[in-house]
Write an enzyme that holds these catalytic residues in place. Structure first.
Site, PDB file in Angstrom:
ATOM      1  CE1 TYR A   1      -1.617  -2.928  12.879  1.00 55.43           C
ATOM      2  CE2 TYR A   1      -0.525  -1.051  13.926  1.00 55.43           C
ATOM      3  CZ  TYR A   1      -0.730  -2.419  13.812  1.00 55.43           C
ATOM      4  OH  TYR A   1      -0.034  -3.273  14.625  1.00 55.43           O
TER       5      TYR A   1
ATOM      6  CB  CYS B   1      17.624  50.277  -2.257  1.00 57.27           C
ATOM      7  SG  CYS B   1      17.524  49.583  -0.603  1.00 57.27           S
TER       8      CYS B   1
ATOM      9  CD  GLU C   1      -1.201  -0.687   3.637  1.00 58.43           C
ATOM     10  OE1 GLU C   1      -1.865  -1.721   3.475  1.00 58.43           O
ATOM     11  OE2 GLU C   1      -1.250   0.009   4.665  1.00 58.43           O
TER      12      GLU C   1
ATOM     13  CE  LYS D   1       7.004   5.503   5.566  1.00 55.17           C
ATOM     14  NZ  LYS D   1       6.623   6.761   6.132  1.00 55.17           N
TER      15      LYS D   1
ATOM     16  CB  CYS E   1      16.012  45.470   2.227  1.00 53.16           C
ATOM     17  SG  CYS E   1      16.037  47.207   1.765  1.00 53.16           S
TER      18      CYS E   1
ATOM     19  CE  LYS F   1      11.539   7.601   3.934  1.00 56.68           C
ATOM     20  NZ  LYS F   1      10.846   8.664   4.645  1.00 56.68           N
TER      21      LYS F   1
ATOM     22  CB  CYS G   1      13.848  48.943  -1.217  1.00 55.82           C
ATOM     23  SG  CYS G   1      14.630  47.481  -1.893  1.00 55.82           S
TER      24      CYS G   1
ATOM     25  CB  CYS H   1      19.239  46.206  -0.003  1.00 51.68           C
ATOM     26  SG  CYS H   1      17.947  45.924  -1.222  1.00 51.68           S
TER      27      CYS H   1
ATOM     28  CG  ASP I   1       5.407  12.662   3.459  1.00 48.28           C
ATOM     29  OD1 ASP I   1       5.585  12.484   4.684  1.00 48.28           O
ATOM     30  OD2 ASP I   1       6.175  13.334   2.755  1.00 48.28           O
TER      31      ASP I   1
HETATM   32  S1  IVH Z   1       1.457   1.044   9.139  1.00 46.30           S
HETATM   33  C1  IVH Z   1       3.260  -0.625  13.099  1.00 46.30           C
HETATM   34  N1  IVH Z   1       0.769   1.974   6.784  1.00 46.30           N
HETATM   35  O1  IVH Z   1       4.614   5.747   8.272  1.00 46.30           O
HETATM   36  C2  IVH Z   1       3.121  -0.024  11.761  1.00 46.30           C
HETATM   37  N2  IVH Z   1       2.063   3.381   8.183  1.00 46.30           N
HETATM   38  O2  IVH Z   1       7.311   4.987   9.963  1.00 46.30           O
HETATM   39  C3  IVH Z   1       2.036   0.939  11.686  1.00 46.30           C
HETATM   40  N3  IVH Z   1       2.512   5.605   7.227  1.00 46.30           N
HETATM   41  O3  IVH Z   1       4.148   6.585  11.583  1.00 46.30           O
HETATM   42  C4  IVH Z   1       2.104   1.839  10.524  1.00 46.30           C
HETATM   43  N4  IVH Z   1       1.413   5.295   5.337  1.00 46.30           N
HETATM   44  O4  IVH Z   1       2.529   7.575   9.979  1.00 46.30           O
HETATM   45  C5  IVH Z   1       1.432   2.223   7.938  1.00 46.30           C
HETATM   46  N5  IVH Z   1       0.039   2.652   4.699  1.00 46.30           N
HETATM   47  C6  IVH Z   1       0.695   2.903   5.830  1.00 46.30           C
HETATM   48  C7  IVH Z   1       1.327   4.142   6.060  1.00 46.30           C
HETATM   49  C8  IVH Z   1       2.021   4.346   7.264  1.00 46.30           C
HETATM   50  C9  IVH Z   1       2.121   6.149   6.061  1.00 46.30           C
HETATM   51  C10 IVH Z   1       3.346   6.309   8.223  1.00 46.30           C
HETATM   52  C11 IVH Z   1       2.821   6.262   9.622  1.00 46.30           C
HETATM   53  C12 IVH Z   1       3.945   5.779  10.486  1.00 46.30           C
HETATM   54  C13 IVH Z   1       5.122   5.838   9.571  1.00 46.30           C
HETATM   55  C14 IVH Z   1       6.004   4.649   9.816  1.00 46.30           C
END
Ligand code: IVH
Length: 665
Positions: free
Chosen positions: A223, A406, A110, A112, A421, A309, A427, A403, A114
């Site tokens: 989760y 000016c 899935e 990740k 400045c 990552k 300016c 600056c 941000d």
């Molecule tokens: S599972 C015990 N799933 O990534 C694991 N985390 O360093 C529980 N995050 O703090 C996390 N997308 O904020 C999980 N699909 C995803 C995620 C995810 C982003 C973040 C989360 C966590 C950090 C892990």
């Protein structure tokens, strides 16, 4: 139907429409119809506080009470994930799992996301608590703020959820919202958020949940934790969770082989750029909860999951020169001029170096090979130097002392990273920026006049400040390049018409630092004329709602500058509305001038918002919490016992609705 039944019916309808709109992306009614239902419910709840409910859809609009977050211990610690940038380490992870389990297994891949992580607790189908990650052991209780996020259900659907469970996910600010927010902040001269992650976590920690509500955060849940979960599969549990009303990622995939995992990673490494929210990798999770339990945890992270990552997009190129730009506020931005290089689909020639500390930290020399990155940020930035490529050391990059436009000596305000400045009124880029702000839509909104025309007039010496605009004539400009009679007349008419713009917008247009639209409105209510404002001292300014030390000082220093005083005088002579008009003055007085008033309880004659407005129109300041500085409490029915006790302890007077209305009548 009884009032209680109607309230319950409205709540159920609003919960359903919220879910249709924010989770399913399939609204059934118009925004107006939605607002009408919400208003009816708000009115009923205000009239019948005995039917109040912490999970009512009305809780989503937030409150403007100040709160300090309480720390709450997590029932299950919030661990992080093992991270890697290397495909090899993903193979190693897969191999480790295979060996440890010694049976077939599936990996759920899935996105990740941000943003900032959140843990939600539900009891009997109701959201009871939302806590940030904090240090993993305990976090901040941000329940009121989280309740404003429309994709998080306050009350669950159906009846298949466990009586008590926790669910975790990521709170996000979509790119579109982030960009709009930064545009607004730029106009208000507030510092910009570097990326949507900072914007989301900053927003979640705001004291005022009605601002959180306006920031349009979103959330994906990933989760589920607790006893008696519906299925053994993580993927399958999330499909259930979706039926209860949660928003889950549509981008999840169960993989049977390592090859399928890599296909997912490679596909999304490219495609993620088209997603509406920021992502920084792919999370791999062993799908079966039984197998997860077998694999267990290390002290820091689960052995059943890993995050791959994405490489922040980076390029190596040569630094040719550092130039310095002056913004509208006088802030100096150092800019790296680079050998052109391809980076995420565009050619980058310039990158921000932010401030003197960053340059110093990089020990930057002209001719260095530097790494340029375009992460979540809007402007590319220099993140490092390849020292090994430094054959001949060039001149060390030094921050300028004067600056570049000016020549004024730069200043650095204590506690701020930027150099400024100080020559605000002479300016060139600062003046031009101020004129551009003055004519902009939310300020004087001058028809036919845009930044390019301002630039042209300025270059030709036709205008040197905003007051010069009002002395322009058609004959002065009609002969200019690409102008002609018609455009010239339009511009002059537009300038003439702007003399009707109300006081509050003229105040905003002046471009006093930190005086944005809202503050300008408050000032326009507190003073009848610009001359009254000019004469106001620090203490008087600070009695106005939303004006604290910083803004008050900025107003004082604006008027302390003679050039600004002359400018305002000329604008006044040109006929701009630097005063409150008849109708604006009509319902305003200074009967509450200098008074700090707390509003508490439920009212009969006006709503809370109306009382807030009445206080401000009468020169008072509405504050959130009781302190020794509170002048009095405007108290309706059902004022909370804690507040009553505090008021008694501090000897703060309590004024009821009728007394208040006669006070200002
Ligand atoms: S599972 C015990 N799933 O990534 C694991 N985390 O360093 C529980 N995050 O703090 C996390 N997308 O904020 C999980 N699909 C995803 C995620 C995810 C982003 C973040 C989360 C966590 C950090 C892990």
């Amino acid at each position: 139907m009884t009032v209680e039944d109607r309230i319950n019916e409205l709540r159920a309808q609003l919960h359903r429409h919220n879910h249709n709109y924010y989770v399913l992306n399939a609204p059934e009614i118009t925004d107006k119809e939605f607002d009408d239902l919400m208003r009816e419910l708000q009115d009923l709840e205000q009239l019948y506080p005995e039917f109040s409910d912490d999970n009512s859809p009305t809780m989503r609009v937030g409150s403007d009470m100040n709160k300090n977050f309480t720390q709450v211990a997590h029932k299950y610690p919030m661990l992080s994930l093992a991270n890697t940038y290397s495909e090899g380490e993903i193979s190693d992870f897969y191999e480790r799992v295979r060996k440890a389990l010694n049976e077939d297994f599936e990996i759920c891949c899935e996105m990740k996301y941000d943003g900032t992580s959140i843990s939600l607790t539900y009891e009997d189908g109701k959201l009871v608590r939302a806590v940030t990650r904090g240090d993993g052991e305990k976090g901040d209780d941000v329940t009121d703020n989280v309740k404003t996020i429309r994709s998080i259900p306050l009350v669950l659907h159906g009846d298949t959820y466990p009586p008590s469970f926790e669910i975790r996910g990521e709170i996000l600010m979509p790119w579109e919202v982030f960009e709009e927010l930064n545009r607004e902040r730029e106009v208000r001269e507030e510092p910009l958020f570097a990326n949507p992650r900072n914007a989301a976590s900053g927003t979640l920690k705001l004291q005022n949940s009605s601002i959180v509500a306006s920031r349009k955060l979103d959330a994906y849940l990933y989760y589920l934790l607790g006893e008696n979960l519906p299925c053994d599969g993580h993927y399958e549990n999330l499909q259930e969770v979706h039926k209860w009303g949660f928003k889950i990622s549509p981008l999840m995939c169960k993989c049977q082989t390592l090859l399928e995992v890599f296909n997912f990673i490679n596909y999304w490494n490219q495609e993620r750029k088209n997603l509406p929210v920021a992502t920084d990798g792919i999370v791999l999770k062993v799908n079966s909860l039984k197998q997860q339990k077998n694999l267990g945890f290390t002290a820091k992270s689960p052995r059943w999951a890993i995050a791959y990552k994405f490489q922040a997009e980076q390029a190596l190129t040569r630094l040719n020169m550092v130039t310095f730009q002056v913004g509208r506020t006088g802030a100096i931005t150092p800019v790296a001029n680079l050998d052109p290089v391809q980076l995420s689909g565009t050619v980058v020639k310039r990158a921000s170096l932010h401030n003197a500390d960053i340059i110093e930290g990089l020990d930057l020399h002209i001719g260095d090979m530097v790494y340029v990155e375009k992460g979540g940020e809007i402007i590319p930035k220099i993140t490092g130097v390849d020292i090994s490529a430094r054959f001949m050391i060039g001149e060390k990059v030094k921050f300028i002392t004067n600056c570049p436009e000016c020549g004024s000596k730069l200043i650095r305000i204590e506690g701020e990273a930027a150099h400024y400045c100080p020559n605000e009124t002479a300016c060139p880029p600062q003046i031009k920026g101020k004129i551009e702000h003055f004519i902009s839509r939310k300020a004087m909104n001058i028809d036919g006049l845009g930044p390019e025309t301002v630039d042209l007039f300025f270059k030709l010496g036709l205008i040197k400040n905003t007051a010069d605009l009002y002395e322009l004539h058609v004959k002065d400009i009609k002969e200019l390049d690409r102008m002609g009679d018609k455009s010239a007349e339009n511009i002059i008419n537009g300038i003439e018409q702007s003399k009707q713009v109300p006081f509050e917008r003229v105040l905003f247009a002046l471009g006093i630092r930190f005086v944005g639209e809202t503050v300008a409105k408050k000032i326009a209510r507190a003073f009848n004329t610009i001359d009254e404002l000019k004469e106001a001292d620090l203490e008087t300014l600070k009695t106005i709602d939303e004006i604290g030390e910083k803004i008050a000082q900025s107003i004082l220093s604006y008027f302390a500058n003679e050039a600004n005083r002359n400018l305002v005088e000329r604008l006044k002579c040109s006929g701009l509305r630097l005063y409150r008009s008849e109708e604006e003055t009509h319902d305003t007085t200074d009967k509450l001038l200098g008074q700090s008033i707390v509003i508490s309880g439920v009212f009969t004659h006006h709503s809370r918002d109306e009382y807030k407005d009445i206080i401000e129109k009468n020169g008072g300041k509405n504050v959130g919490s009781i302190s020794s500085k509170t002048s009095f409490i405007l108290a309706g029915e059902n004022m909370g016992p804690a507040k009553l006790e505090k008021a008694a302890k501090l000897g703060v007077k309590i004024v009821n609705e009728e007394e208040f209305l006669s006070l200002i009548s």
